[in-house]
Design a protein around this motif. Structure first.
Motif, PDB file in Angstrom:
ATOM      1  N   PHE A 122       4.944   2.010   1.229  1.00 38.85           N
ATOM      2  CA  PHE A 122       5.641   3.230   0.830  1.00 38.85           C
ATOM      3  C   PHE A 122       4.854   4.419   1.368  1.00 38.85           C
ATOM      4  N   GLU A 123       5.564   5.468   1.773  1.00 37.33           N
ATOM      5  CA  GLU A 123       4.932   6.721   2.174  1.00 37.33           C
ATOM      6  C   GLU A 123       5.554   7.831   1.338  1.00 37.33           C
ATOM      7  N   PHE A 152       0.836  -1.194   0.000  1.00 45.14           N
ATOM      8  CA  PHE A 152       0.000   0.000   0.000  1.00 45.14           C
ATOM      9  C   PHE A 152       0.872   1.245   0.000  1.00 45.14           C
ATOM     10  N   VAL A 153       0.576   2.155  -0.917  1.00 45.29           N
ATOM     11  CA  VAL A 153       1.283   3.425  -1.023  1.00 45.29           C
ATOM     12  C   VAL A 153       0.387   4.490  -0.408  1.00 45.29           C
ATOM     13  N   THR A 154       0.907   5.232   0.548  1.00 44.06           N
ATOM     14  CA  THR A 154       0.102   6.273   1.188  1.00 44.06           C
ATOM     15  C   THR A 154       0.868   7.586   1.195  1.00 44.06           C
ATOM     16  N   VAL A 155       0.130   8.672   1.435  1.00 39.26           N
ATOM     17  CA  VAL A 155       0.781   9.980   1.550  1.00 39.26           C
ATOM     18  C   VAL A 155       1.200  10.202   2.997  1.00 39.26           C
ATOM     19  N   GLY A 156       2.127  11.122   3.192  1.00 37.48           N
ATOM     20  CA  GLY A 156       2.675  11.403   4.514  1.00 37.48           C
ATOM     21  C   GLY A 156       1.649  11.892   5.518  1.00 37.48           C
ATOM     22  N   SER A 196      -0.313  15.293   5.349  1.00 38.56           N
ATOM     23  CA  SER A 196      -1.301  15.505   4.294  1.00 38.56           C
ATOM     24  C   SER A 196      -2.721  15.480   4.866  1.00 38.56           C
ATOM     25  N   GLY A 197      -3.543  16.417   4.421  1.00 42.04           N
ATOM     26  CA  GLY A 197      -4.950  16.415   4.816  1.00 42.04           C
ATOM     27  C   GLY A 197      -5.661  15.158   4.352  1.00 42.04           C
ATOM     28  N   ASN A 198      -5.272  14.641   3.182  1.00 43.20           N
ATOM     29  CA  ASN A 198      -5.878  13.402   2.686  1.00 43.20           C
ATOM     30  C   ASN A 198      -5.552  12.234   3.604  1.00 43.20           C
ATOM     31  N   ARG A 199      -4.347  12.207   4.125  1.00 40.68           N
ATOM     32  CA  ARG A 199      -3.959  11.133   5.051  1.00 40.68           C
ATOM     33  C   ARG A 199      -4.801  11.209   6.324  1.00 40.68           C
ATOM     34  N   LEU A 200      -5.007  12.421   6.833  1.00 43.66           N
ATOM     35  CA  LEU A 200      -5.817  12.609   8.034  1.00 43.66           C
ATOM     36  C   LEU A 200      -7.246  12.096   7.815  1.00 43.66           C
ATOM     37  N   ILE A 201      -7.817  12.427   6.684  1.00 45.79           N
ATOM     38  CA  ILE A 201      -9.178  11.962   6.351  1.00 45.79           C
ATOM     39  C   ILE A 201      -9.225  10.441   6.351  1.00 45.79           C
ATOM     40  N   MET A 202      -8.261   9.807   5.684  1.00 46.03           N
ATOM     41  CA  MET A 202      -8.227   8.338   5.630  1.00 46.03           C
ATOM     42  C   MET A 202      -8.028   7.746   7.017  1.00 46.03           C
TER      43      MET A 202
END
Length: 152
Positions: free
Chosen positions: A65-66, A37-41, A44-50
């Protein structure tokens, strides 16, 4: 400050056409456990939402991966190094030669996109014209419809 929502957009799974999940109609977040799974750091606001949505559902894919940018995660997916969950607007608009997108469920994670402005302020004429153009184009945009997933 006021926030005027424009759209609630889902996070979708991006994977290569030759990935084992590519033929699925839907994928649950739990199904991602066996895949890189590849995620953002974390900033990131998107990471917080997820993270918030998945914590409530007691589900968490293990990050392999981040990255710092959504576009980088797409590059890693395209290179066959993993799968990624991205908001619809971060994905290719039309068919892509090597990436497909699949709805993610259990839970369905979304983000709200909108316009922020200072409460009680009047927009300059040029800003008002831009705002009206944005609203009219946004409403006509195919992103509002359930866009095709680009499946093989």
């Amino acid at each position: 400050m006021t926030f005027e929502p424009l759209i609630e957009e889902p996070f979708l799974l991006a994977c290569r056409r030759d990935h084992p999940l590519a033929g699925h109609e839907k994928v649950s977040w739990a199904e991602l456990a066996d895949h890189r799974f590849v995620t953002v750091g974390r900033t990131s606001g998107n990471r917080l939402i997820m993270d918030l949505a998945l914590a409530r559902a007691n589900v968490r894919p293990r990050s392999f991966f981040e990255v710092q940018h959504l576009s980088t995660s797409l590059g890693l997916v395209e290179a066959g190094l993993g799968v990624a969950a991205l908001p619809r607007m971060a994905l290719p608009a039309g068919p892509h030669p090597s990436i497909v997108t699949i709805p993610l469920i259990d839970p369905r994670v979304t983000r709200t996109v909108g316009v922020v402005r200072v409460s009680g302020s009047r927009r300059a004429p040029a800003a008002e014209q831009f705002y009206q153009m944005l609203l009219s184009r946004w409403r006509e945009s195919p992103i509002h419809a359930d866009a095709p997933t680009g499946k093989p």
